[in-house]
Design a protein around this motif. Structure first.
Motif, PDB file in Angstrom:
ATOM      1  N   SER A 248      17.439  50.643  18.015  1.00  0.00           N
ATOM      2  CA  SER A 248      18.608  51.524  17.977  1.00  0.00           C
ATOM      3  C   SER A 248      19.461  51.352  19.224  1.00  0.00           C
ATOM      4  O   SER A 248      20.524  51.965  19.344  1.00  0.00           O
ATOM      5  N   GLN A 249      18.978  50.513  20.161  1.00  0.00           N
ATOM      6  CA  GLN A 249      19.680  50.262  21.412  1.00  0.00           C
ATOM      7  C   GLN A 249      19.997  48.773  21.525  1.00  0.00           C
ATOM      8  O   GLN A 249      19.638  48.102  22.476  1.00  0.00           O
ATOM      9  N   LYS A 250      20.701  48.258  20.520  1.00  0.00           N
ATOM     10  CA  LYS A 250      20.991  46.831  20.466  1.00  0.00           C
ATOM     11  C   LYS A 250      22.472  46.573  20.680  1.00  0.00           C
ATOM     12  O   LYS A 250      23.327  47.390  20.338  1.00  0.00           O
ATOM     13  N   GLN A 251      22.769  45.416  21.275  1.00  0.00           N
ATOM     14  CA  GLN A 251      24.148  44.984  21.497  1.00  0.00           C
ATOM     15  C   GLN A 251      24.285  43.521  21.076  1.00  0.00           C
ATOM     16  O   GLN A 251      23.357  42.727  21.275  1.00  0.00           O
ATOM     17  N   LEU A 252      25.433  43.182  20.537  1.00  0.00           N
ATOM     18  CA  LEU A 252      25.778  41.794  20.258  1.00  0.00           C
ATOM     19  C   LEU A 252      27.006  41.452  21.087  1.00  0.00           C
ATOM     20  O   LEU A 252      28.052  42.099  20.963  1.00  0.00           O
ATOM     21  N   TYR A 253      26.883  40.454  21.928  1.00  0.00           N
ATOM     22  CA  TYR A 253      27.987  40.055  22.804  1.00  0.00           C
ATOM     23  C   TYR A 253      28.330  38.592  22.558  1.00  0.00           C
ATOM     24  O   TYR A 253      27.517  37.708  22.831  1.00  0.00           O
ATOM     25  N   ILE A 254      29.513  38.348  22.030  1.00  0.00           N
ATOM     26  CA  ILE A 254      30.013  36.993  21.831  1.00  0.00           C
ATOM     27  C   ILE A 254      31.068  36.734  22.907  1.00  0.00           C
ATOM     28  O   ILE A 254      32.162  37.296  22.867  1.00  0.00           O
ATOM     29  N   ALA A 255      30.718  35.931  23.895  1.00  0.00           N
ATOM     30  CA  ALA A 255      31.578  35.706  25.056  1.00  0.00           C
ATOM     31  C   ALA A 255      32.761  34.814  24.689  1.00  0.00           C
ATOM     32  O   ALA A 255      32.585  33.641  24.329  1.00  0.00           O
ATOM     33  N   LYS A 256      33.955  35.350  24.787  1.00  0.00           N
ATOM     34  CA  LYS A 256      35.158  34.623  24.398  1.00  0.00           C
ATOM     35  C   LYS A 256      35.371  33.383  25.265  1.00  0.00           C
ATOM     36  O   LYS A 256      35.283  33.439  26.484  1.00  0.00           O
ATOM     37  N   GLY A 257      35.641  32.265  24.590  1.00  0.00           N
ATOM     38  CA  GLY A 257      35.956  31.024  25.276  1.00  0.00           C
ATOM     39  C   GLY A 257      34.771  30.297  25.865  1.00  0.00           C
ATOM     40  O   GLY A 257      34.925  29.214  26.425  1.00  0.00           O
ATOM     41  N   MET A 258      33.587  30.872  25.741  1.00  0.00           N
ATOM     42  CA  MET A 258      32.406  30.276  26.359  1.00  0.00           C
ATOM     43  C   MET A 258      31.610  29.455  25.335  1.00  0.00           C
ATOM     44  O   MET A 258      31.789  29.599  24.124  1.00  0.00           O
ATOM     45  N   HIS A 259      30.729  28.593  25.875  1.00  0.00           N
ATOM     46  CA  HIS A 259      29.917  27.753  24.995  1.00  0.00           C
ATOM     47  C   HIS A 259      28.439  28.009  25.276  1.00  0.00           C
ATOM     48  O   HIS A 259      28.060  29.044  25.831  1.00  0.00           O
ATOM     49  N   HIS A 260      27.600  27.064  24.917  1.00  0.00           N
ATOM     50  CA  HIS A 260      26.157  27.286  24.992  1.00  0.00           C
ATOM     51  C   HIS A 260      25.652  27.473  26.416  1.00  0.00           C
ATOM     52  O   HIS A 260      24.731  28.248  26.646  1.00  0.00           O
ATOM     53  N   GLY A 261      26.254  26.780  27.362  1.00  0.00           N
ATOM     54  CA  GLY A 261      25.711  26.778  28.712  1.00  0.00           C
ATOM     55  C   GLY A 261      26.330  27.753  29.685  1.00  0.00           C
ATOM     56  O   GLY A 261      25.865  27.869  30.821  1.00  0.00           O
ATOM     57  N   ASN A 262      27.384  28.487  29.277  1.00  0.00           N
ATOM     58  CA  ASN A 262      28.055  29.336  30.264  1.00  0.00           C
ATOM     59  C   ASN A 262      28.411  30.730  29.754  1.00  0.00           C
ATOM     60  O   ASN A 262      29.322  31.373  30.275  1.00  0.00           O
ATOM     61  N   ALA A 263      27.684  31.230  28.758  1.00  0.00           N
ATOM     62  CA  ALA A 263      27.978  32.560  28.224  1.00  0.00           C
ATOM     63  C   ALA A 263      27.836  33.641  29.287  1.00  0.00           C
ATOM     64  O   ALA A 263      28.497  34.684  29.222  1.00  0.00           O
TER      65      ALA A 263
END
Length: 287
Positions: A248-263
């Motif tokens: 119930s304490q979950k977050q999804l963060y999709i880092a804009k402009g970033m790729h696999h190695g620099n999120a």
């Protein structure tokens, strides 16, 4: 995930299919595709991260007599200790300064060790002994202090962190550039037009690692993060993990402009981590 299964592999597969045409192609995927040790390491470069950080070399004796080596970065008044598991080919000398600098800003201690067979750690890596090593590392971290423990795994490390969460009462978990499981990851990476021509055999040990199943049981604070342009572990896998997670304490963060190695360099990382740490603090307040 740093699996050396780049887009060029797709092109090679297609070329083979075009040339052969008359038969299906069978691909055997084993632990060696995921585990690629790299030696050459010193701890000296960590001194440039922050002069106020205390840097302590660490050695942990593994269950089979090998030695795991790394570093413990401690600060005043930490909110938690982050046990960081890097991606494939991660070593402290070559890769630690980036994530350590960012994570220190979250007001946490950091424990990093080279996987066995990587950097300064001895031994030959495989999934079975790396899983046991991970538990030994977690237990070591718990012994250092009574503050909460956050497991932060990137790529290959996310699978290691996920495994620990099935075996230990983890206070918080960060899955960065993670996969659901090896089968789904591989399916997501192979173009749809090639799938009818390819049979894939997975080694038994690889199938024992399953973050999708883990998040269906894990109830503590969870941060799932990935780069918007991640081409190695597709965003669809992160979304699937988030969807299936029961916390119930979950977050999804999709880092804009970033790729696999620099999120980790994403603009919202600090706020997402702050939420995670506040959730952990709340959960650890005596009733």
């Amino acid at each position: 995930m740093d699996l050396n299964m780049k887009h060029s592999l797709h092109l090679i597969i297609l070329i083979l299919l075009i040339l052969s045409q008359t038969a299906c192609k069978t691909i055997n995927i084993s632990e060696s595709h995921f585990i690629k040790p790299n030696k050459n390491i010193t701890l000296s470069t960590l001194s440039a991260i922050n002069n106020s950080v205390q840097i302590t070399p660490i050695e942990i004796s593994a269950h089979d007599g090998n030695t795991l080596r790394g570093t413990y970065l401690s600060i005043a008044n930490p909110k938690a200790t982050v046990v960081y598991f890097g991606g494939n080919e991660f070593t402290i000398q070559r890769n630690s300064a980036g994530p350590a600098t960012i994570l220190i800003e979250q007001q946490v201690n950091i424990l990093m060790l080279d996987y066995r067979g990587y950097g300064q750690s001895s031994g030959i890596p495989n999934i079975k002994n790396m899983k046991q090593d991970a538990l030994d590392i977690y237990d070591f971290a718990k012994q250092q202090s009574n503050i909460p423990i956050v497991l932060h795994g990137h790529s290959l490390g996310s699978m290691i962190a996920g495994y620990i969460a099935t075996q230990r009462p983890v206070d918080g978990l960060v899955l960065e550039g993670s996969i659901t499981n090896v089968k789904q990851m591989t399916s997501a990476r192979i173009p749809w037009y090639a799938k009818p021509f390819i049979n894939i055999n997975f080694s038994k040990q690889l199938t024992t690692i399953n973050n999708l199943k883990m998040v269906q049981d894990y109830k503590s604070p969870l941060l799932i993060m990935t780069g918007e342009n991640d081409m190695q572990t597709p965003i669809s896998l992160a979304k699937e993990l988030y969807k299936e997670a029961i916390s119930s304490q979950k977050q999804l963060y999709i880092a804009k402009g970033m790729h696999h190695g620099n999120a980790l360099k994403g603009a919202e990382l600090k706020s997402k981590y702050a939420v995670l740490l506040s959730q952990i603090t709340k959960n650890n307040v005596p009733q």
